[in-house]
Design a protein around this motif. Sequence first.
Motif, PDB file in Angstrom:
ATOM      1  N   GLY A  60     -29.199   3.944  30.287  1.00 47.96           N
ATOM      2  CA  GLY A  60     -29.315   2.569  30.772  1.00 47.96           C
ATOM      3  C   GLY A  60     -30.745   2.166  31.033  1.00 47.96           C
ATOM      4  O   GLY A  60     -31.654   2.997  31.023  1.00 47.96           O
ATOM      5  N   ALA A  61     -30.931   0.880  31.270  1.00 45.88           N
ATOM      6  CA  ALA A  61     -32.261   0.334  31.522  1.00 45.88           C
ATOM      7  C   ALA A  61     -32.900   1.025  32.726  1.00 45.88           C
ATOM      8  O   ALA A  61     -32.227   1.398  33.682  1.00 45.88           O
ATOM      9  N   VAL A  62     -34.205   1.188  32.672  1.00 47.17           N
ATOM     10  CA  VAL A  62     -34.955   1.851  33.730  1.00 47.17           C
ATOM     11  C   VAL A  62     -35.831   0.802  34.416  1.00 47.17           C
ATOM     12  O   VAL A  62     -36.723   0.243  33.786  1.00 47.17           O
ATOM     13  N   PRO A  63     -35.567   0.506  35.689  1.00 48.35           N
ATOM     14  CA  PRO A  63     -36.416  -0.467  36.387  1.00 48.35           C
ATOM     15  C   PRO A  63     -37.744   0.164  36.811  1.00 48.35           C
ATOM     16  O   PRO A  63     -37.764   1.307  37.270  1.00 48.35           O
ATOM     17  N   TRP A  64     -38.826  -0.554  36.645  1.00 48.02           N
ATOM     18  CA  TRP A  64     -40.146  -0.082  37.055  1.00 48.02           C
ATOM     19  C   TRP A  64     -40.691  -1.005  38.130  1.00 48.02           C
ATOM     20  O   TRP A  64     -40.625  -2.223  38.010  1.00 48.02           O
ATOM     21  N   HIS A  65     -41.266  -0.425  39.153  1.00 52.87           N
ATOM     22  CA  HIS A  65     -41.959  -1.219  40.172  1.00 52.87           C
ATOM     23  C   HIS A  65     -43.157  -1.873  39.498  1.00 52.87           C
ATOM     24  O   HIS A  65     -43.835  -1.239  38.674  1.00 52.87           O
ATOM     25  N   ASP A  66     -43.427  -3.120  39.829  1.00 52.52           N
ATOM     26  CA  ASP A  66     -44.500  -3.872  39.170  1.00 52.52           C
ATOM     27  C   ASP A  66     -45.858  -3.169  39.203  1.00 52.52           C
ATOM     28  O   ASP A  66     -46.638  -3.284  38.279  1.00 52.52           O
ATOM     29  N   ASP A  67     -46.155  -2.460  40.289  1.00 54.35           N
ATOM     30  CA  ASP A  67     -47.473  -1.850  40.441  1.00 54.35           C
ATOM     31  C   ASP A  67     -47.549  -0.402  39.962  1.00 54.35           C
ATOM     32  O   ASP A  67     -48.632   0.176  39.938  1.00 54.35           O
ATOM     33  N   PHE A  68     -46.412   0.214  39.599  1.00 51.91           N
ATOM     34  CA  PHE A  68     -46.474   1.591  39.108  1.00 51.91           C
ATOM     35  C   PHE A  68     -47.190   1.608  37.769  1.00 51.91           C
ATOM     36  O   PHE A  68     -46.908   0.797  36.896  1.00 51.91           O
ATOM     37  N   HIS A  69     -48.137   2.530  37.602  1.00 48.90           N
ATOM     38  CA  HIS A  69     -48.821   2.640  36.321  1.00 48.90           C
ATOM     39  C   HIS A  69     -49.473   4.007  36.173  1.00 48.90           C
ATOM     40  O   HIS A  69     -49.594   4.757  37.130  1.00 48.90           O
ATOM     41  N   PHE A  70     -49.886   4.315  34.970  1.00 48.23           N
ATOM     42  CA  PHE A  70     -50.703   5.486  34.684  1.00 48.23           C
ATOM     43  C   PHE A  70     -51.980   4.983  34.045  1.00 48.23           C
ATOM     44  O   PHE A  70     -52.036   3.860  33.541  1.00 48.23           O
ATOM     45  N   GLY A  71     -53.032   5.807  34.080  1.00 43.33           N
ATOM     46  CA  GLY A  71     -54.310   5.364  33.548  1.00 43.33           C
ATOM     47  C   GLY A  71     -54.965   6.375  32.638  1.00 43.33           C
ATOM     48  O   GLY A  71     -54.811   7.578  32.813  1.00 43.33           O
ATOM     49  N   PHE A  72     -55.691   5.850  31.663  1.00 45.02           N
ATOM     50  CA  PHE A  72     -56.548   6.656  30.797  1.00 45.02           C
ATOM     51  C   PHE A  72     -57.973   6.170  31.001  1.00 45.02           C
ATOM     52  O   PHE A  72     -58.213   4.972  31.170  1.00 45.02           O
ATOM     53  N   GLU A  73     -58.915   7.098  30.969  1.00 42.55           N
ATOM     54  CA  GLU A  73     -60.311   6.751  31.200  1.00 42.55           C
ATOM     55  C   GLU A  73     -61.154   7.041  29.963  1.00 42.55           C
ATOM     56  O   GLU A  73     -61.000   8.085  29.326  1.00 42.55           O
ATOM     57  N   PHE A  74     -62.021   6.105  29.641  1.00 45.79           N
ATOM     58  CA  PHE A  74     -63.000   6.274  28.573  1.00 45.79           C
ATOM     59  C   PHE A  74     -64.387   6.444  29.189  1.00 45.79           C
ATOM     60  O   PHE A  74     -64.626   6.034  30.327  1.00 45.79           O
TER      61      PHE A  74
END
Length: 135
Positions: A60-74
């Motif tokens: 089923g659909a997975v709800p995500w909190h608006d501010d949850f994120h992961f990051g990549f750095e250059f």
Amino acid sequence: MNRQTHMKMNHMSFPTVDVATEAKFFEEHFGARIEFVDVGTGSALLKHGETDIVLEAKAGAVPWHDDFHFGFEFETKREVEALYAQLKLAGVKLETEVYNRLGRGSRFFGRTPAGVQFEIITREDMESKWDARKK
């Protein structure tokens, strides 16, 4: 013993209803490599450098909190801008332009096909007061 000096990021795990699309996204845009897909569960393991990315198949659909994120750095702002242009051209959902908020480094935000927010950043133009490596 200071545990933080001996720890490193091992993996990130994301539930998704479409493992194949999400895996392809991580592979094409972030340079991850698909290691294997578990035929029993449909889940996938990807490698990004020394970090595993686990995509867990969900019905089923997975709800995500608006501010949850992961990051990549250059290393450079130029690399951040180049990936932004590539993702925009590919039709990826981008939530911001490239910007530098409060001198914390140039960045932008977008979403994977499954709706997980990501941040792409550089410290190249970060003011030293924000750089945790210098504290």
